[in-house]
Design an enzyme around this catalytic site. Structure first.
Site, short mmCIF file in Angstrom:
data_model
loop_
_atom_site.label_atom_id
_atom_site.label_comp_id
_atom_site.label_asym_id
_atom_site.label_seq_id
_atom_site.Cartn_x
_atom_site.Cartn_y
_atom_site.Cartn_z
N GLY A 62 41.01 30.05 37.59
CA GLY A 62 41.46 28.94 36.75
C GLY A 62 40.60 28.72 35.53
O GLY A 62 41.09 28.25 34.50
N PHE A 114 50.41 27.69 36.34
CA PHE A 114 50.26 29.14 36.18
C PHE A 114 50.55 29.61 34.76
O PHE A 114 51.23 30.61 34.53
CB PHE A 114 51.16 29.91 37.16
CG PHE A 114 50.68 29.94 38.59
CD1 PHE A 114 49.42 29.50 38.94
CD2 PHE A 114 51.51 30.42 39.58
CE1 PHE A 114 48.98 29.54 40.26
CE2 PHE A 114 51.09 30.47 40.91
CZ PHE A 114 49.82 30.02 41.25
N ASN A 138 43.32 36.31 40.92
CA ASN A 138 44.21 35.42 41.65
C ASN A 138 45.65 35.82 41.31
O ASN A 138 46.03 35.86 40.14
CB ASN A 138 43.92 33.98 41.22
CG ASN A 138 44.53 32.95 42.13
OD1 ASN A 138 45.69 32.61 41.98
ND2 ASN A 138 43.74 32.42 43.04
N ASN A 169 47.69 33.46 46.11
CA ASN A 169 47.63 32.01 45.91
C ASN A 169 48.99 31.38 46.22
O ASN A 169 49.91 31.43 45.40
CB ASN A 169 47.22 31.71 44.47
CG ASN A 169 47.04 30.22 44.21
OD1 ASN A 169 47.26 29.39 45.10
ND2 ASN A 169 46.64 29.89 43.01
N SER A 172 48.88 26.47 45.08
CA SER A 172 48.92 25.64 43.89
C SER A 172 50.02 24.59 44.05
O SER A 172 51.14 24.91 44.41
CB SER A 172 49.21 26.47 42.65
OG SER A 172 49.47 25.63 41.54
N ASN A 239 42.24 25.06 47.88
CA ASN A 239 42.72 24.76 46.54
C ASN A 239 42.66 23.25 46.31
O ASN A 239 42.04 22.52 47.08
CB ASN A 239 44.16 25.28 46.39
CG ASN A 239 44.50 25.68 44.96
OD1 ASN A 239 44.05 25.05 44.01
ND2 ASN A 239 45.30 26.72 44.80
N GLY A 289 34.73 20.64 45.40
CA GLY A 289 33.73 19.59 45.20
C GLY A 289 32.29 20.04 45.15
O GLY A 289 31.38 19.21 45.23
#
Length: 352
Positions: A62, A114, A138, A169, A172, A239, A289
């Protein structure tokens, strides 16, 4: 963090988040961003799904969607770098604005959808990648695809020659019904197709699966069964989340996936639960996090063999990866561990 880096971050945070993101990538490519270099030690060296990592701190997908900054990212302190997501055909993604800083919560919400330049453009850049880095991609599906499972296969086949690993993935929240592919039957069918394509490659590479943090116990059990049945090499947990509990920032109501500090506890509990279910048979990568060495260490002791981060770079700068790696070395030494592998899962019970 240096004064220069602090000033640079402050300047970027004064801009629209997506504009700032683009400028950060340009600064990297122009050599204007700090590059700490590789951080490693005998204690930090890690083996993950057959990959030899200098340290277990990775960049999550990302940040560099189109693989434009591979060379500077390889010198930014990360033990491995994941770019993308890539889809077969280029797509613009969702309308802007689609990226929001939640400064009070040390978090980010995105609904990019995306957006990327497509697998062929990305493969051309991957072909010029640095050879001394561990780089993965990814894999994504086009929003209007008639066969999303086949999209993952096509991207893998197009780009695998230039990769060390690839990630499926299906987690998302920004592509309609994509998360429906996490159901056991659909996921098993999808992964079987991807793994068959992987096995047919002239140089088979590890394939990872990235899951959502919003799964219940039954959903996690289904994920574990599908992963074991299809011989996936590792699971990335997790994710972004759709949960908004406890947020205070003005943008808390924006649609999209939430990442950053509020995700830490939720994602770590999912990680620990998955570690218990799989009993260490499938390597896990902890994401969600992470903003300090202590956060990374908590993921490792909860069951992760390696970790990834992204959102904290918005608040802590690009040198964060190197700082976390050095801090991890200190924490492992403090607790008497000679390697990352020795620490994996040693405090899993704190999270389950």
């Amino acid at each position: 963090m240096s004064i220069t880096e602090r000033l640079g971050l402050a300047a970027l945070r004064a801009l629209d988040p997506e504009t700032a993101h683009g400028l950060a990538l340009k600064a990297l490519c122009l050599g204007l961003a700090p590059l700490p270099g590789m951080v490693t030690s005998p204690r930090l060296k890690t083996r993950l799904a057959g990959l030899e990592l200098a340290n277990p701190v990775g960049l999550a997908a990302g940040f560099d969607k189109n693989a434009v900054a591979l060379h500077p990212l390889a010198r930014s302190g990360f033990g491995f770098v994941e770019v993308g997501a890539a889809t077969p055909r280029p797509q613009a993604g969702n309308p802007r604005p689609r990226l929001f800083r939640l400064t009070e919560d040390r978090a980010v919400i995105n609904r990019f959808g995306f957006n990327n330049e497509g697998m062929e453009a990305i493969a051309a850049r991957l072909a010029k990648r640095p050879k001394d880095a561990v780089i993965g991609l990814n894999l994504g599906a086009n929003k209007d695809s008639a066969d999303r499972a086949q999209d993952f296969v096509e991207v893998l086949q197009c780009c695998a020659t230039h990769l060390d690993f690839a990630t499926v993935n299906v987690s998302s929240p920004n592509t309609e019904k994509l998360r429906d592919l996490q159901g056991k039957a659909a996921l098993t069918a999808l992964l079987t197709g991807v793994m068959n394509a992987r096995d047919a490659l002239s140089r088979p590479i590890p394939v990872f699966l990235k899951i959502a943090p919003d799964l219940d116990a039954a959903g996690l059990a289904d994920i574990a069964e599908a992963a074991a049945e299809t011989r996936i090499d590792a699971i990335i947990a997790t994710n972004t989340t759709l949960n908004r509990d406890g947020l205070t920032s003005a943008h808390r109501g924006e649609a999209g996936g939430l990442s950053g500090a509020p995700l830490f506890e939720r994602s770590t509990r999912v990680l620990a639960q998955l570690s218990a279910i799989t009993e260490g048979r499938i390597p896990l990568i902890g994401v969600g996090g992470i903003a300090s060495a202590e956060d990374a260490y908590a993921k490792i002791t909860a069951g992760a063999s390696a970790v990834q981060l992204y959102s904290a770079l918005v608040y802590e700068g690009l040198t964060l990866a190197a700082r976390i790696a050095r801090g991890l070395d200190t924490l492992l030494a403090r607790d008497g561990f000679a390697s990352v592998a020795e620490a994996v899962g040693t405090r899993r019970g704190d999270w389950t």
